[in-house]
Design a protein around this motif. Structure first.
Motif, short mmCIF file in Angstrom:
data_model
loop_
_atom_site.label_atom_id
_atom_site.label_comp_id
_atom_site.label_asym_id
_atom_site.label_seq_id
_atom_site.Cartn_x
_atom_site.Cartn_y
_atom_site.Cartn_z
N TYR A 1 29.77 29.58 66.41
CA TYR A 1 30.26 28.68 67.46
C TYR A 1 30.96 27.47 66.84
O TYR A 1 32.04 27.05 67.30
N GLY A 2 30.40 26.92 65.80
CA GLY A 2 31.04 25.80 65.13
C GLY A 2 32.36 26.17 64.52
O GLY A 2 33.34 25.41 64.57
N LYS A 3 32.45 27.41 63.94
CA LYS A 3 33.70 27.85 63.35
C LYS A 3 34.76 28.05 64.43
O LYS A 3 35.94 27.70 64.23
N VAL A 4 34.36 28.62 65.59
CA VAL A 4 35.32 28.80 66.68
C VAL A 4 35.84 27.47 67.17
O VAL A 4 37.04 27.29 67.42
N GLN A 5 34.93 26.50 67.33
CA GLN A 5 35.34 25.18 67.78
C GLN A 5 36.29 24.52 66.77
O GLN A 5 37.26 23.88 67.14
N GLN A 6 36.00 24.71 65.51
CA GLN A 6 36.87 24.14 64.48
C GLN A 6 38.25 24.77 64.52
O GLN A 6 39.28 24.08 64.44
N ARG A 7 38.28 26.11 64.66
CA ARG A 7 39.58 26.80 64.70
C ARG A 7 40.34 26.43 65.96
O ARG A 7 41.57 26.23 65.93
N PHE B 1 31.62 22.41 77.39
CA PHE B 1 30.69 23.21 76.59
C PHE B 1 30.98 24.69 76.77
O PHE B 1 31.23 25.15 77.89
N MET B 2 30.97 25.43 75.67
CA MET B 2 31.17 26.88 75.73
C MET B 2 29.92 27.55 75.21
O MET B 2 29.43 27.21 74.13
N PRO B 3 29.36 28.45 75.96
CA PRO B 3 28.15 29.13 75.48
C PRO B 3 28.46 30.00 74.29
O PRO B 3 29.62 30.24 73.96
N PRO B 4 27.46 30.45 73.60
CA PRO B 4 27.69 31.28 72.40
C PRO B 4 28.44 32.53 72.74
O PRO B 4 28.42 33.02 73.88
N PRO B 5 29.12 33.08 71.77
CA PRO B 5 29.89 34.29 72.03
C PRO B 5 29.05 35.45 72.54
O PRO B 5 29.53 36.28 73.30
N VAL B 6 27.79 35.52 72.18
CA VAL B 6 26.96 36.66 72.58
C VAL B 6 26.69 36.64 74.06
O VAL B 6 26.23 37.63 74.63
#
Length: 504
Positions: free
Chosen positions: A485-491, A6-11
């Motif tokens: 977060y979903g976009k980062v995970q997708q990329r 799990f990765m916390p949100p970018p903020v």
């Protein structure tokens, strides 16, 4: 496929500097205007490696939701001690009748054609009966129809039971016995030209004037009433070998309308005609003592057993303790030669007391004297034939014409009652509108929106989501973070998949 940690949100600042968000505030458009926006993931949802998060509606989090759980993990779970997110409610209430539209008549007609028609579907609603007092006549006819249907069903059952038993009626059979004398044709008398006589035995069934059904039935041949016929001539004149004329029924017998006997002679001849009736079902002649006791001379075996049982019940001859035994009185003891016997033994005991029925004996004299060459005598005897109504009973049970007509009329009645119900619904719709148009329109729109939401399985409130204030609430910031977060995970999944292909 393995699950990424799990990765916390970018903020939160836990990613590398090259992927870190700028510290200055970002101008974020509403989520539904973002290109490729897939929506906010469901609580407890974690995208797998190489898998993009599925679309969902943007909306406020459920009550009690605390955002991302602290620490890492393979999936997003509610915080300890917090209740699970509530499941979507399936309790959708139907709109009130006054707010429903009367459209969709074609679909209701197709559904009503498929469902089975019932008697309850013919009943008019109470409101219709109150508005139209004349409809009480229809309700009275409906009650009479129910009574008539019950009577017809009961009569059909009675007819079916009656057809299982032989139904016989008595008729008069008139027998004509005639003889014709033929004098000698020439002075030289031989077998062909000498004097002779001819005897004919014929008959016909007399029609009952009160029963018109008999005239419609096919006529029975005379020989069909008899099992055998014997004509016994004078033994002194024709000798012991030529004085009997016999006819007996066989399986291949052809029915005929009469019998004819021709013999030479110019003298009067005494003859005896013996006719044995063809009883269907078989009948038997009772022993004289049993016949006097039961009052039955010739009958079928079931009738004889029933008469004997009636005698036992009338004289209380059934054993009080062993009900399967009969205590014979002095008359039955003389006939059956036993003081006590079982019910099961009665058919066997009756076998020796039942004899073939007596033939009908007619004594006739063949006369060759007098001016008339042909002389005829008539005799009436009683015969039993099938009840003419039996054919009509069978036809009534097998007939489907009336049933098809009744079903057609029932379908018309159901359609008419359904039309009346639709008109009643339209009337109530219009009356509700006439009382308070504004309130009615508001309720109707709410009902239509609820129906549309139910039909399209829409989640959320499209009307509230249409306004800009809806996205100024506290949950909007978290929704944006989830989106990125979903976009980062997708990329990341796409890059890892590309690198794995190059390494291979």
């Amino acid at each position: 496929m393995a699950t990424r940690p799990f990765m916390p949100p970018p903020v939160a600042g836990n990613v590398s500097s090259q992927h870190r968000m700028p510290p200055t505030p970002v101008q974020v458009r509403p989520p539904f205007q973002q290109p490729g926006y897939g929506g906010m993931p469901r609580p407890g949802y974690s995208p797998q490696q190489g898998q993009s998060p599925g679309p969902s509606r943007v909306g406020p989090p459920p009550p009690g939701y605390q955002g991302f759980p602290p620490g890492g993990g393979s999936s997003m779970r509610p915080a300890p001690g917090m209740p699970p997110p509530p499941a979507p409610s399936s309790d959708r209430k139907r709109p009130p009748p006054e707010c429903r539209s009367s459209q969709g008549g074609g679909n209701s007609a197709s559904r009503s054609a498929k469902k089975k028609k019932k008697m309850a579907d013919k009943i008019l609603p109470q409101k219709v009966r109150d508005l139209v007092p004349e409809s009480q006549a229809y309700m009275d006819l409906l009650a009479f129809e129910r009574k008539l249907d019950a009577t017809i069903v009961r009569k059909r059952l009675e007819i079916q039971e009656a057809l299982k038993r032989p139904i016989k009626v008595k008729r008069k059979l008139r027998i004509f016995i005639s003889n014709t004398f033929y004098p000698a044709k020439s002075e030289v008398e031989d077998d062909d030209n000498g004097p002779s006589w001819e005897l004919r035995v014929e008959g016909k069934l007399l029609e009952d004037g009160t029963n018109k059904v008999d005239s419609k039935l096919p006529k029975r041949k005379f020989s069909s009433f008899f099992k055998s016929l014997v004509i016994e001539l004078d033994k002194d004149q024709y000798g012991p070998e030529n004085h009997l004329v016999e006819w007996h029924r066989t399986n291949t017998t052809q029915e005929t309308d009469g019998f004819q006997v021709k013999r030479p002679g110019d003298r009067n001849v005494r003859c005896t005609v013996l006719l044995l009736l063809d009883y269907q079902p078989l009948q038997f002649k009772l022993d004289p003592r049993l016949a006097r006791l039961l009052g039955v001379h010739t009958q079928t075996r079931p009738v004889v057993i029933n008469a004997l049982w009636q005698y036992v019940k009338t004289h209380d001859l059934q054993d009080a303790h062993e009900r399967e035994y009969i205590n014979c009185d002095r008359y039955l003891a003389q006939i059956f030669e036993s003081q006590r016997m079982k019910f099961a033994e009665i058919p066997q005991q009756l076998h020796r007391l039942l004899h073939p029925p007596d033939p009908i004996v007619i004594n006739h004299t063949i006369t060759v004297e007098g001016p008339d060459q042909k002389k005829t005598s008539c005799y009436d005897i009683d015969v039993e034939i099938d009840d003419p109504l039996k054919a009509q009973m069978n036809q009534f049970l097998l007939s489907t014409t009336s049933q098809q007509e009744i079903q057609g009329l029932d379908s018309k009645i159901h359609e008419t009652v359904e039309t009346i119900n639709n008109l009643k619904t339209n009337r109530e719709f219009m009356l509700s509108f006439s009382r308070d148009p504004a309130e009615f329109i508001n309720k109707w729109l709410i009902s239509q929106a609820r129906d549309l939401k139910t039909m399209t399985d829409v989640v959320g409130s499209p009307e509230e989501e249409r306004l800009a204030d809806y996205y100024s609430q506290n949950w909007a910031q978290e929704a944006v973070c989830r989106y990125f977060y979903g976009k980062v995970q997708q990329r990341r999944a796409e890059l890892e998949q590309t690198l794995s292909i190059r390494n291979n």
